[in-house]
Write a protein that holds these residues in place. Structure first.
Motif, short mmCIF file in Angstrom:
data_model
loop_
_atom_site.label_atom_id
_atom_site.label_comp_id
_atom_site.label_asym_id
_atom_site.label_seq_id
_atom_site.Cartn_x
_atom_site.Cartn_y
_atom_site.Cartn_z
N TYR A 105 3.87 5.74 -5.59
CA TYR A 105 3.78 5.81 -7.05
C TYR A 105 2.73 6.82 -7.47
O TYR A 105 2.98 7.66 -8.33
CB TYR A 105 3.44 4.42 -7.60
CG TYR A 105 2.89 4.41 -9.01
CD1 TYR A 105 3.69 4.77 -10.09
CD2 TYR A 105 1.57 4.03 -9.27
CE1 TYR A 105 3.18 4.76 -11.38
CE2 TYR A 105 1.07 4.01 -10.55
CZ TYR A 105 1.88 4.38 -11.61
OH TYR A 105 1.38 4.37 -12.88
N VAL A 106 1.56 6.76 -6.86
CA VAL A 106 0.45 7.63 -7.26
C VAL A 106 0.71 9.09 -6.87
O VAL A 106 0.51 10.00 -7.66
CB VAL A 106 -0.88 7.12 -6.65
CG1 VAL A 106 -1.98 8.13 -6.82
CG2 VAL A 106 -1.27 5.80 -7.28
N ALA A 107 1.15 9.32 -5.66
CA ALA A 107 1.23 10.68 -5.13
C ALA A 107 2.57 11.37 -5.35
O ALA A 107 2.61 12.60 -5.39
CB ALA A 107 0.91 10.67 -3.64
N GLN A 108 3.66 10.60 -5.48
CA GLN A 108 4.96 11.24 -5.55
C GLN A 108 5.89 10.68 -6.62
O GLN A 108 7.04 11.08 -6.68
CB GLN A 108 5.66 11.13 -4.19
CG GLN A 108 4.89 11.80 -3.08
CD GLN A 108 5.54 11.60 -1.73
OE1 GLN A 108 6.54 10.93 -1.60
NE2 GLN A 108 4.95 12.19 -0.71
N GLY A 109 5.41 9.77 -7.44
CA GLY A 109 6.27 9.16 -8.45
C GLY A 109 6.74 10.17 -9.48
O GLY A 109 6.06 11.14 -9.79
N GLU A 110 7.93 9.95 -10.01
CA GLU A 110 8.48 10.85 -11.02
C GLU A 110 7.88 10.62 -12.39
O GLU A 110 7.91 11.51 -13.24
CB GLU A 110 9.99 10.67 -11.09
CG GLU A 110 10.71 11.10 -9.83
CD GLU A 110 12.20 10.91 -9.94
OE1 GLU A 110 12.71 10.75 -11.06
OE2 GLU A 110 12.85 10.93 -8.89
N SER A 111 7.34 9.44 -12.61
CA SER A 111 6.78 9.09 -13.91
C SER A 111 5.54 8.22 -13.72
O SER A 111 5.51 7.38 -12.82
CB SER A 111 7.82 8.32 -14.73
OG SER A 111 7.23 7.74 -15.87
N GLY B 38 0.82 -1.21 0.00
CA GLY B 38 0.00 0.00 0.00
C GLY B 38 0.85 1.26 0.00
O GLY B 38 0.55 2.22 -0.71
N THR B 39 1.92 1.24 0.77
CA THR B 39 2.83 2.39 0.80
C THR B 39 3.50 2.57 -0.55
O THR B 39 3.61 3.69 -1.05
CB THR B 39 3.88 2.21 1.90
OG1 THR B 39 3.21 2.09 3.16
CG2 THR B 39 4.83 3.39 1.95
N ARG B 40 3.94 1.48 -1.14
CA ARG B 40 4.60 1.56 -2.46
C ARG B 40 3.63 2.09 -3.51
O ARG B 40 3.99 2.91 -4.35
CB ARG B 40 5.13 0.18 -2.85
CG ARG B 40 5.76 0.10 -4.22
CD ARG B 40 7.00 0.99 -4.32
NE ARG B 40 7.65 0.83 -5.58
CZ ARG B 40 7.40 1.57 -6.66
NH1 ARG B 40 6.49 2.51 -6.62
NH2 ARG B 40 8.05 1.37 -7.78
N GLU C 227 6.80 0.50 -13.83
CA GLU C 227 6.21 -0.83 -14.02
C GLU C 227 5.62 -1.40 -12.74
O GLU C 227 4.53 -1.99 -12.76
CB GLU C 227 7.25 -1.79 -14.59
CG GLU C 227 7.68 -1.44 -16.00
CD GLU C 227 8.75 -2.37 -16.53
OE1 GLU C 227 8.98 -3.43 -15.92
OE2 GLU C 227 9.36 -2.03 -17.55
N VAL C 228 6.32 -1.25 -11.64
CA VAL C 228 5.83 -1.79 -10.36
C VAL C 228 4.57 -1.03 -9.94
O VAL C 228 3.58 -1.62 -9.52
CB VAL C 228 6.91 -1.73 -9.27
CG1 VAL C 228 6.36 -2.17 -7.94
CG2 VAL C 228 8.10 -2.58 -9.67
N GLY C 229 4.59 0.28 -10.07
CA GLY C 229 3.42 1.09 -9.72
C GLY C 229 2.22 0.75 -10.58
O GLY C 229 1.09 0.67 -10.07
N ILE C 230 2.42 0.54 -11.85
CA ILE C 230 1.32 0.17 -12.75
C ILE C 230 0.73 -1.16 -12.32
O ILE C 230 -0.49 -1.33 -12.28
CB ILE C 230 1.80 0.12 -14.21
CG1 ILE C 230 2.12 1.54 -14.71
CG2 ILE C 230 0.76 -0.53 -15.11
CD1 ILE C 230 2.80 1.58 -16.06
N ALA C 231 1.58 -2.11 -11.99
CA ALA C 231 1.10 -3.43 -11.56
C ALA C 231 0.32 -3.32 -10.25
O ALA C 231 -0.77 -3.91 -10.12
CB ALA C 231 2.26 -4.40 -11.40
N LEU C 232 0.85 -2.57 -9.28
CA LEU C 232 0.14 -2.41 -8.01
C LEU C 232 -1.19 -1.68 -8.21
O LEU C 232 -2.19 -2.02 -7.58
CB LEU C 232 1.01 -1.66 -7.00
CG LEU C 232 2.23 -2.41 -6.49
CD1 LEU C 232 3.08 -1.50 -5.62
CD2 LEU C 232 1.82 -3.66 -5.73
N ASN C 233 -1.21 -0.69 -9.07
CA ASN C 233 -2.45 0.03 -9.35
C ASN C 233 -3.47 -0.90 -10.01
O ASN C 233 -4.66 -0.79 -9.75
CB ASN C 233 -2.19 1.24 -10.25
CG ASN C 233 -3.32 2.23 -10.22
OD1 ASN C 233 -3.85 2.55 -9.16
ND2 ASN C 233 -3.70 2.71 -11.38
N GLY C 234 -3.00 -1.83 -10.81
CA GLY C 234 -3.90 -2.78 -11.45
C GLY C 234 -4.55 -3.74 -10.46
O GLY C 234 -5.66 -4.22 -10.68
#
Length: 79
Positions: free
Chosen positions: A26-32, A20-22, A36-43
């Motif tokens: 990704y959503v609130a502070q990611g640079e891009s 959840g933290t990761r 890939e990891v953020g996209i997978a977790l969001n999915g």
């Protein structure tokens, strides 16, 4: 049996906090938006959280193509 249940609960809570933290980073502070990891977790996030995350990223990255999971079927517009 109770000790096994406690250990299992600790692992579930720890995993939820870790992933959840990761996802939130990704959503609130990611640079891009294309991490890939953020996209997978969001999915894997539940629908309301995924929707909130996509809207948050859309406001943070205006004018960019949405990442997988936040795009309409044509892949060009945000959900």
């Amino acid at each position: 049996m109770q000790k096994l249940l406690k250990v299992l609960i600790v692992f579930v809570v720890a995993g939820t906090v870790m992933f959840g933290t990761r996802w939130y980073m990704y959503v609130a502070q990611g640079e891009s938006p294309y991490d890939e990891v953020g996209i997978a977790l969001n999915g894997y996030a539940p629908g309301p959280l995924r929707s909130w995350g996509c809207h948050k990223m859309q406001s943070r990255f205006p004018g960019q193509l949405p990442p997988y999971g936040c795009a309409t079927p044509d892949g060009r517009d945000w959900l």
